[in-house]
Motif scaffolding. Structure first.
Motif, short mmCIF file in Angstrom:
data_model
loop_
_atom_site.label_atom_id
_atom_site.label_comp_id
_atom_site.label_asym_id
_atom_site.label_seq_id
_atom_site.Cartn_x
_atom_site.Cartn_y
_atom_site.Cartn_z
N THR A 94 15.14 38.22 -51.33
CA THR A 94 13.71 38.61 -50.34
C THR A 94 12.28 38.57 -51.00
OG1 THR A 94 14.37 40.84 -50.75
CG2 THR A 94 15.23 39.86 -48.70
N TRP A 95 11.18 38.12 -50.07
CA TRP A 95 9.91 38.41 -51.02
C TRP A 95 8.96 38.93 -50.41
CZ3 TRP A 95 9.33 35.05 -56.55
CH2 TRP A 95 10.25 34.53 -55.79
N SER A 96 7.73 39.69 -51.49
CA SER A 96 6.52 40.07 -50.72
C SER A 96 5.58 40.29 -50.95
CB SER A 96 6.31 42.38 -50.56
OG SER A 96 7.29 42.32 -52.07
N GLN A 97 4.86 39.76 -50.24
CA GLN A 97 3.49 39.03 -50.91
C GLN A 97 3.11 39.94 -51.66
OE1 GLN A 97 0.58 37.11 -48.53
NE2 GLN A 97 0.14 36.43 -50.04
N LEU A 98 1.94 40.49 -53.03
CA LEU A 98 1.17 41.51 -53.15
C LEU A 98 -0.21 41.39 -52.76
CD1 LEU A 98 2.97 41.52 -56.94
CD2 LEU A 98 3.47 42.81 -55.02
N SER A 99 -0.89 42.46 -52.89
CA SER A 99 -1.83 42.18 -52.71
C SER A 99 -3.39 43.11 -53.62
CB SER A 99 -2.47 42.50 -51.55
OG SER A 99 -2.05 43.69 -50.51
N GLU A 100 -2.95 43.69 -53.87
CA GLU A 100 -3.80 45.12 -54.49
C GLU A 100 -4.34 44.24 -56.02
OE1 GLU A 100 -3.20 49.52 -56.87
OE2 GLU A 100 -1.75 48.61 -54.90
N GLY A 101 -4.97 44.47 -56.09
CA GLY A 101 -6.48 43.84 -57.41
C GLY A 101 -6.43 42.77 -57.38
N LEU A 102 -6.01 41.90 -56.03
CA LEU A 102 -5.73 40.24 -56.45
C LEU A 102 -6.52 40.13 -55.30
CD1 LEU A 102 -2.20 40.02 -56.51
CD2 LEU A 102 -3.68 39.28 -58.25
N PRO A 103 -7.62 38.88 -55.17
CA PRO A 103 -8.09 38.61 -53.99
C PRO A 103 -7.47 38.47 -52.64
CG PRO A 103 -8.19 36.28 -55.91
CD PRO A 103 -7.02 37.66 -56.20
N PRO A 104 -8.95 38.48 -51.82
CA PRO A 104 -8.13 38.40 -50.19
C PRO A 104 -7.56 36.70 -49.70
CG PRO A 104 -10.22 38.31 -50.54
CD PRO A 104 -9.95 38.50 -51.70
N GLY A 106 -6.20 33.18 -48.50
CA GLY A 106 -7.40 32.71 -48.42
C GLY A 106 -8.51 32.18 -49.49
N LEU A 107 -8.46 33.63 -50.31
CA LEU A 107 -9.37 32.95 -51.68
C LEU A 107 -8.50 33.22 -52.99
CD1 LEU A 107 -12.24 34.83 -50.34
CD2 LEU A 107 -12.74 33.14 -50.55
N ALA A 108 -7.13 33.02 -52.71
CA ALA A 108 -5.95 32.77 -53.77
C ALA A 108 -6.32 31.69 -54.64
CB ALA A 108 -5.46 33.19 -53.06
N GLY A 109 -6.70 30.87 -54.41
CA GLY A 109 -6.69 29.93 -54.79
C GLY A 109 -5.55 29.22 -56.35
N ARG A 110 -5.54 28.43 -57.02
CA ARG A 110 -4.00 28.25 -57.71
C ARG A 110 -3.50 29.60 -58.71
NH1 ARG A 110 -5.58 22.92 -61.01
NH2 ARG A 110 -7.58 24.25 -61.54
N MET A 111 -3.19 30.43 -59.30
CA MET A 111 -2.96 31.06 -59.89
C MET A 111 -1.85 31.26 -61.02
SD MET A 111 -4.17 34.84 -57.63
CE MET A 111 -3.02 34.09 -55.86
N GLY A 112 -1.74 31.50 -62.08
CA GLY A 112 -0.86 31.43 -62.99
C GLY A 112 -0.45 33.19 -63.50
N VAL A 113 0.64 33.22 -63.80
CA VAL A 113 1.69 34.60 -63.39
C VAL A 113 2.40 34.86 -64.37
CG1 VAL A 113 3.74 34.46 -61.82
CG2 VAL A 113 2.51 35.85 -61.99
N VAL A 114 2.32 35.97 -65.72
CA VAL A 114 3.20 36.02 -66.80
C VAL A 114 3.29 37.79 -66.31
CG1 VAL A 114 1.43 36.62 -68.69
CG2 VAL A 114 3.10 35.71 -68.85
N VAL A 115 4.47 38.24 -66.57
CA VAL A 115 5.06 39.35 -67.29
C VAL A 115 4.81 39.73 -69.00
CG1 VAL A 115 6.91 40.76 -67.18
CG2 VAL A 115 6.11 39.63 -64.90
N ALA A 116 4.37 41.01 -68.93
CA ALA A 116 3.88 41.60 -70.33
C ALA A 116 5.44 41.85 -70.50
CB ALA A 116 2.95 42.54 -70.34
N PRO A 117 5.63 40.95 -72.32
CA PRO A 117 7.15 41.13 -72.25
C PRO A 117 7.11 42.34 -73.82
CG PRO A 117 5.72 39.89 -73.55
CD PRO A 117 4.69 40.08 -72.52
N SER A 118 5.86 43.37 -73.64
CA SER A 118 5.78 44.67 -73.92
C SER A 118 6.14 45.95 -72.65
CB SER A 118 4.74 44.81 -74.90
OG SER A 118 4.06 44.80 -73.88
N ASN A 119 5.75 45.39 -72.21
CA ASN A 119 6.03 46.18 -70.93
C ASN A 119 5.86 45.59 -69.31
OD1 ASN A 119 5.79 48.05 -69.21
ND2 ASN A 119 3.16 48.88 -70.03
N SER A 120 7.30 46.04 -68.95
CA SER A 120 6.92 44.71 -67.80
C SER A 120 6.10 45.13 -66.32
CB SER A 120 9.05 45.13 -67.34
OG SER A 120 8.87 45.62 -66.85
N GLN A 121 5.80 46.64 -66.66
CA GLN A 121 5.31 47.50 -65.95
C GLN A 121 3.47 46.47 -65.01
OE1 GLN A 121 6.29 49.09 -63.00
NE2 GLN A 121 8.01 48.64 -64.68
N VAL A 122 3.49 45.17 -66.65
CA VAL A 122 1.89 45.69 -66.44
C VAL A 122 2.63 43.86 -66.12
CG1 VAL A 122 0.23 44.17 -68.16
CG2 VAL A 122 1.01 46.55 -68.36
#
Length: 189
Positions: A94-104, A106-122
């Motif tokens: 299952t997947w959920s779409q995140l929105s907090e702190g991200l563009p709305p 329709g304005l998302a565009g191309r995005m790169g994503v990475v999880v901080a190795p030092s703190n997976s909450q970031v």
């Protein structure tokens, strides 16, 4: 993205055909080393996956960047109605779409994503969506110009055969501003 303790589990981001809509866009998963693949995240025929990141502390948690895009022969793709960052905590069931702190949407565009190795909450996201997020602050444009002058001085000493007449320039260009120097517009190659 390969599961850290089971190399038979692999996730793949499929952007799809560049010029046409197609149903193959999305995130795929194999649990048998690539013998079979299952489409585990899909929005529509215009929205493909462009990046994946796995939580280093929990391989069941992944983030996927989806991008609504079709390249027209007369322009680069711009954000469309789909796309965004998705998260799964159950290995892609299952997947959920995140929105907090991200563009709305329709304005998302191309995005790169990475999880901080030092703190997976970031989770870090880089957004390329043709939106002017903010105006340049005092001193930023001057620093850019200084950087550009230094690059030009180096280019005079060390010409680059692949760049031809174009010399390295400052890529901190704000969309909407007209800069007639191709190097400063980011048209380096």
């Amino acid at each position: 993205v390969i599961h850290p303790s089971d190399p038979n589990i692999v996730y793949a981001a499929a952007g799809g055909h560049e010029w046409t809509p197609n149903p193959e866009r999305g995130v795929y998963k194999t649990s048998d080393g690539g013998a079979t693949w299952e489409l585990v995240l899909q929005e529509d025929e215009m929205t493909g996956a462009v990046d994946l990141a796995m939580d280093p502390s929990d391989p069941q948690t992944l983030y996927a960047s989806m991008w609504h895009r079709i390249r027209k022969k007369w322009s680069d793709p711009v954000p469309g109605p789909g796309g965004g960052i998705y998260k799964t905590t159950d290995g892609g069931k299952t997947w959920s779409q995140l929105s907090e702190g991200l563009p709305p949407r329709g304005l998302a565009g191309r995005m790169g994503v990475v999880v901080a190795p030092s703190n997976s909450q970031v989770v870090y996201v880089i957004v390329d969506n043709h939106e002017i997020a903010r105006k340049a602050e005092e001193g930023e444009r001057e620093a850019c110009e200084e950087h550009h002058r230094a690059q030009e001085a180096v280019a005079q000493l060390l010409p680059h055969p692949e760049l031809g007449h174009r010399r390295p320039g400052c890529l901190h260009h704000q969309h909407g501003e007209h800069d007639h120097d191709p190097a400063r517009r980011g048209e380096l190659m």
